[in-house]
Design an enzyme around this catalytic site. Sequence first.
Site, mmCIF file in Angstrom:
data_model
loop_
_atom_site.group_PDB
_atom_site.id
_atom_site.type_symbol
_atom_site.label_atom_id
_atom_site.label_comp_id
_atom_site.label_asym_id
_atom_site.label_seq_id
_atom_site.Cartn_x
_atom_site.Cartn_y
_atom_site.Cartn_z
ATOM 1 N N GLU A 129 0.862 -1.186 0.000
ATOM 2 C CA GLU A 129 0.000 0.000 0.000
ATOM 3 C C GLU A 129 0.892 1.227 0.000
ATOM 4 O O GLU A 129 2.129 1.131 0.035
ATOM 5 C CB GLU A 129 -0.944 -0.012 1.204
ATOM 6 C CG GLU A 129 -2.016 -1.087 1.131
ATOM 7 C CD GLU A 129 -3.039 -0.982 2.254
ATOM 8 O OE1 GLU A 129 -2.941 -0.046 3.065
ATOM 9 O OE2 GLU A 129 -3.919 -1.853 2.325
ATOM 10 N N HIS A 249 -8.416 10.381 3.556
ATOM 11 C CA HIS A 249 -8.100 9.288 2.632
ATOM 12 C C HIS A 249 -8.290 9.791 1.210
ATOM 13 O O HIS A 249 -9.329 10.366 0.877
ATOM 14 C CB HIS A 249 -9.002 8.087 2.885
ATOM 15 C CG HIS A 249 -8.482 6.826 2.282
ATOM 16 N ND1 HIS A 249 -8.465 6.611 0.918
ATOM 17 C CD2 HIS A 249 -7.935 5.712 2.849
ATOM 18 C CE1 HIS A 249 -7.938 5.425 0.677
ATOM 19 N NE2 HIS A 249 -7.613 4.858 1.825
ATOM 20 N N ARG A 298 -0.298 8.974 1.936
ATOM 21 C CA ARG A 298 -1.655 9.448 1.674
ATOM 22 C C ARG A 298 -1.779 10.960 1.577
ATOM 23 O O ARG A 298 -2.579 11.479 0.795
ATOM 24 C CB ARG A 298 -2.584 8.913 2.765
ATOM 25 C CG ARG A 298 -2.843 7.431 2.621
ATOM 26 C CD ARG A 298 -3.713 6.883 3.724
ATOM 27 N NE ARG A 298 -3.998 5.475 3.475
ATOM 28 C CZ ARG A 298 -4.685 4.704 4.296
ATOM 29 N NH1 ARG A 298 -5.148 5.193 5.431
ATOM 30 N NH2 ARG A 298 -4.909 3.441 4.005
ATOM 31 N N HIS A 359 -10.673 10.644 7.291
ATOM 32 C CA HIS A 359 -10.492 9.204 7.456
ATOM 33 C C HIS A 359 -9.936 8.819 8.814
ATOM 34 O O HIS A 359 -10.510 7.991 9.512
ATOM 35 C CB HIS A 359 -9.557 8.688 6.356
ATOM 36 C CG HIS A 359 -9.327 7.222 6.369
ATOM 37 N ND1 HIS A 359 -10.352 6.298 6.317
ATOM 38 C CD2 HIS A 359 -8.168 6.482 6.428
ATOM 39 C CE1 HIS A 359 -9.851 5.076 6.337
ATOM 40 N NE2 HIS A 359 -8.532 5.155 6.418
ATOM 41 N N ARG A 394 -0.417 9.154 9.086
ATOM 42 C CA ARG A 394 -0.352 7.716 9.327
ATOM 43 C C ARG A 394 0.054 6.958 8.071
ATOM 44 O O ARG A 394 -0.486 7.176 6.992
ATOM 45 C CB ARG A 394 -1.725 7.209 9.799
ATOM 46 C CG ARG A 394 -1.789 5.710 9.977
ATOM 47 C CD ARG A 394 -3.147 5.292 10.509
ATOM 48 N NE ARG A 394 -4.199 5.457 9.535
ATOM 49 C CZ ARG A 394 -4.655 4.488 8.740
ATOM 50 N NH1 ARG A 394 -4.117 3.288 8.790
ATOM 51 N NH2 ARG A 394 -5.640 4.708 7.901
#
Length: 567
Positions: A129, A249, A298, A359, A394
Amino acid sequence: MTGPGIRLKAPAPGWAIDADVVVVGSGVAGLTAALRCAAAGHRTVVVTKARLDDGSTRWAQGGIAAALGEGDTPEQHLDDTLVAGAGLCDEAAVRTLVTEGPDAVRRLIETGARFDPAEDGEGIALTREGGHHRSRIAHAGGDATGAEISRALVEAVRAQGLRTIENALVLDLLTDAEGRTAGVTLHVMGEGQHDGVGAVHAPAVVLATGGMGQVFSATTNPSVSTGDGVALALRAGAEVSDLEFVQFHPTVLYLGPDAEGQQPLISEAVRGEGAHLVDGDGVRFMAGRHELAELAPRDIVAKGIMRRAQEQGTAHMYLDARHFGARMWEQRFPTILAACRSHGIDPVTEPIPVAPAAHYASGGVRTDLHGRTTVPGLYACGEVACTGVHGANRLASNSLLEGLVFAERIAADIGARPLPRPGEPRLPEGPPMPLLAPEARYEIQRIMTAGVGVLRSAASIAESYQALVRLASRVPAESTGEVKAAEPGVEAWEATNLLLVARALVAGARAREETRGCHWREDHPDRDDVVWQRHSVVTFRPPHTVEFRVTDSAAFPAVHPETEPNP
């Protein structure tokens, strides 16, 4: 009896039960802490706002990150986490996460969680990811990892016979005359063993209440994510840190400009498997902007989407995974496929419209490496906590791992010494916090989305700050002839919690005059390591003051000698 702090306006508790530990929340963090505490012989009670399996964990699609694969190491996982955190991670906390993480995942498997197997049948399947340089994301059910973890933990809790109180909104912390934790008050919402406001008396309280995504209009969080744990901690006098770092997100299904509430998430794992972000002309705009392109951290992907949308005068971009084919969509991403089709979009044959939405809260109730807050006996883990792991942003799929690792550390700390015997449980003294009318929830969401969303500036934050002040000023302490104070109830308590959390978030965003991680200031577009490579700390001083300061340290020493860890 009453003690320091401030409480919500609520009826006095009409019933009480006793425990050694009360865990508030039933996601991966809460249930792991509860299972470990119960296994150590502590009388443990789980309080959860809806049903045991209705928290944020069940919505996690992508997976859980840990150095489980051949050639991967905790050191590499640490490096990726530090880069994503944009200079604000506490390295000791990250090292704890990545070194204890693999065994924590193995214990989760022993508890009953079933992850997707590798194609050769040896071990579990691992994927990549955003922000990860290795394939280290374990997943279950294709894109239903959270649901599988929740299932396994709920079954374990029920098998052990842990006492649970479902459909219960936690209200305030109880303390004794010395300021030590003595339990919580809560309201059971018409279902369950008890009804109305009651209390659980316990010398240890673990907050695992999840996030605060409902402070914004569009979020991936469920409706129960109203920041209740952060608000409780603030009212109890605990420190809260880095709330300005709200991760948006980048790929959430775009349902139109007026969409509100929980929105369908398009997991980062879709990009990890090779989907491309494209604009309306089909151009891959992330290529060349970062070495990892669509798999950049992100905050970088969210900014890339917003910049391209601004350039083209549109509100969204597209995620193109038509090349996956129907079979891969059906086997690897069945949940996402069904969500898209339910909204009239077929990702097998057309690109998916996506835009960023609120998110994950990288900040929260400030803890040390054992999950201890600044209030003796009060612990926090999971999204409600700020452990120092996430820094300013994060890293994908670190959240489930953080919940596992720090929940286990909390249970170990609680079991390291005899639990203290608190004095008589007390509610905070003085007049209670007046309540907002339930409809104020939507006004708060609009205020925060407009001024403190993905794009922020001094002007937009100031507008939000003033709007929140005006909203708070409309709330009377008691009913008057012209204005009626809101009556106690779940909707009014939630709205009041959201206002307090919003004020704390705005305090951090207003002060941090730089762009770092998922805090993007258009008027201060550069990162400032000279002034701002430090953490924000917010405290609440009754009746209405939110105090802000900064600190260079992510963690802090225990506040009472008896809470020092054993050597």
